[in-house]
Write a protein that holds these residues in place. Structure first.
Motif: not given
Length: 438
Positions: A377-392
């Motif tokens: 569950l925390q890993k899911l949130l971490d991956v989402a955070d790695s995408i949010l605001g950081k993609s092209f």
């Protein structure tokens, strides 16, 4: 609030899509009013009306038009050609307003495009339409042909000296082409991928020329403003989000469909028109603007559905696609299906989105299938955070938003999937399985 049918006021007419019917309901009166003004006056009128983009971001339409640099009073006087592009690549799960509009009243878009092209001093305009919707493509092409025959398109429009060519282009069916710069690349014949900005399309867009990219509903709303005036338009909606708009209700409602209402209406009010949540069930969660927006729950029934109200509550108005889910729906399963869509539609240009959406799907699959751990569950949130605001582009944000918001409201349901060894909802009966969460 009451419904305010403007775009949809005669959708029930047996031949609503024809030029004859459109003229019978005041069609092309807005164009005549626009041609009686200067281009700058038309831009000023749309600015004063406060029309905001209906495609998701809500940027003021008149302001966007004013960004186009002007070298002279007509298209022929511009040092570089200007272009108008209408984004009709409606592809997001739950979003279904532009296609019904084009099926029922394609001339509303055609007239709006002529007015917009005149305002930005553009001699060539394009509609980029999702290619799979062949009936809509044919209907729009027929409307464009009717407009040419009637003198609304082509050389010397209505004797004004203004020339305009309008091209309907069918895309190949990629969600990423709903992003304006990816759309422009696709329109130019290249693979649809977002461009690095700046330069923005208003400076260097289609064929490196100054370009305005607007949504179908945004442009289709322009003729009524020219025909009826600023005060009429501002009499609907809220101060910062004036006017009318189409709300698409789908899912677990008695009467799904398009409901045209003032901006600022609430879901509670819309449900009274839609017959409420299906009989015997209650609202669990819903999207205010399509699957890419953070979800809401029953506690948000009275949030004003305008740009400021939805943002203040923690989501986005987006495309105003209200997907309604009752208590029989597994939120993990719903979010997983959305995530699979975004992973499939990622263009792969940037690493956060390309890799992140893949791993979101893997983790959600483990949760639904009963092989996940609580750490996931925390890993899911971490991956989402790695995408949010950081993609092209915004696709990455859209993929992460429903995950973060669903965990916020339904963390316990996610944990039940882990502790109970899989989804606690019966996929056939769509009800909670008794004893599954022991």
């Amino acid at each position: 609030m009451t419904l305010t049918p403007v775009l949809s006021r005669y959708w029930d007419h047996p031949r609503s899509w024809t030029l004859e019917t459109y003229r019978d309901h005041g069609g092309y009166d807005g164009l005549a009013a626009a041609l009686a003004r200067t281009p700058d006056e038309v831009i000023g009128l749309v600015k004063d009306a406060g029309l905001r983009g209906r495609g998701g971001a809500g940027f003021p339409t008149g302001v966007k038009w004013s960004f186009i640099p002007q070298d002279g009073p007509t298209p022929a006087d511009q040092s570089v050609p200007h272009y108008l592009v209408v984004n009709a690549d409606e592809s997001e799960p739950g979003t279904c307003k532009d296609m019904p509009l084009l099926m029922a009243t394609p001339h509303a878009l055609v007239e709006g495009m002529i007015i917009a092209a005149y305002a930005i001093r553009c001699a060539r305009a394009f509609v980029y339409l999702r290619g799979e919707v062949v009936p809509v493509l044919r209907r729009l092409q027929t409307a464009v042909a009717e407009a040419y025959d009637a003198g609304y398109l082509g050389t010397d429009v209505l004797g004004s000296g203004f020339d305009l060519e309008l091209v309907v282009h069918a895309g190949a069916g990629a969600y990423i082409c709903g992003e304006e710069t990816a759309l422009l690349d696709s329109l130019e014949g290249r693979r649809g991928q977002p461009r690095l900005r700046p330069p923005f399309p208003a400076v260097a867009g289609l064929y490196a020329g100054p370009t305005v990219v607007n949504n179908v509903e945004s442009i289709a709303s322009v003729p009524s403003i020219l025909a009826n005036g600023v005060d009429w338009f501002r009499s609907m909606g809220s101060e910062k989000s004036p006017g009318f708009t189409l709300y698409s209700l789908s899912g677990h409602v008695e009467r799904p469909g398009q409901y045209e209402a003032p901006l600022g209406i609430t879901l509670r009010e819309l449900l009274t028109y839609a017959g409420g949540v299906r009989a015997g069930h209650e609202l669990k969660f819903w999207t205010p603007g399509g699957s890419s927006t953070p979800i809401f729950t029953a506690e948000h029934l009275d949030v004003p559905l305008d740009y400021e109200g939805v943002a203040a509550a923690g989501s986005m108005l987006g495309t105003k696609a209200l997907q309604i889910f009752d208590e029989t729906t597994c939120v993990v399963r719903a979010v997983r299906r959305w995530s699979e869509f975004y992973a499939h539609e990622s263009c792969g240009k940037c690493t956060p989105c390309r890799e992140g959406t893949y791993w979101l799907v893997q983790i959600l699959a483990r949760m639904e299938e009963g092989t996940a751990s609580e750490d996931d569950l925390q890993k899911l949130l971490d991956v989402a955070d790695s995408i949010l605001g950081k993609s092209f582009c915004a696709l990455g944000d859209g993929a992460s938003s429903p995950i973060v918001s669903s965990v916020r409201f339904f963390r316990e349901e996610y944990l039940e999937h882990v502790r109970g060894g899989g989804c606690p909802f019966d996929p056939h009966a769509s009800t909670l399985m008794a004893g599954a969460l022991a």
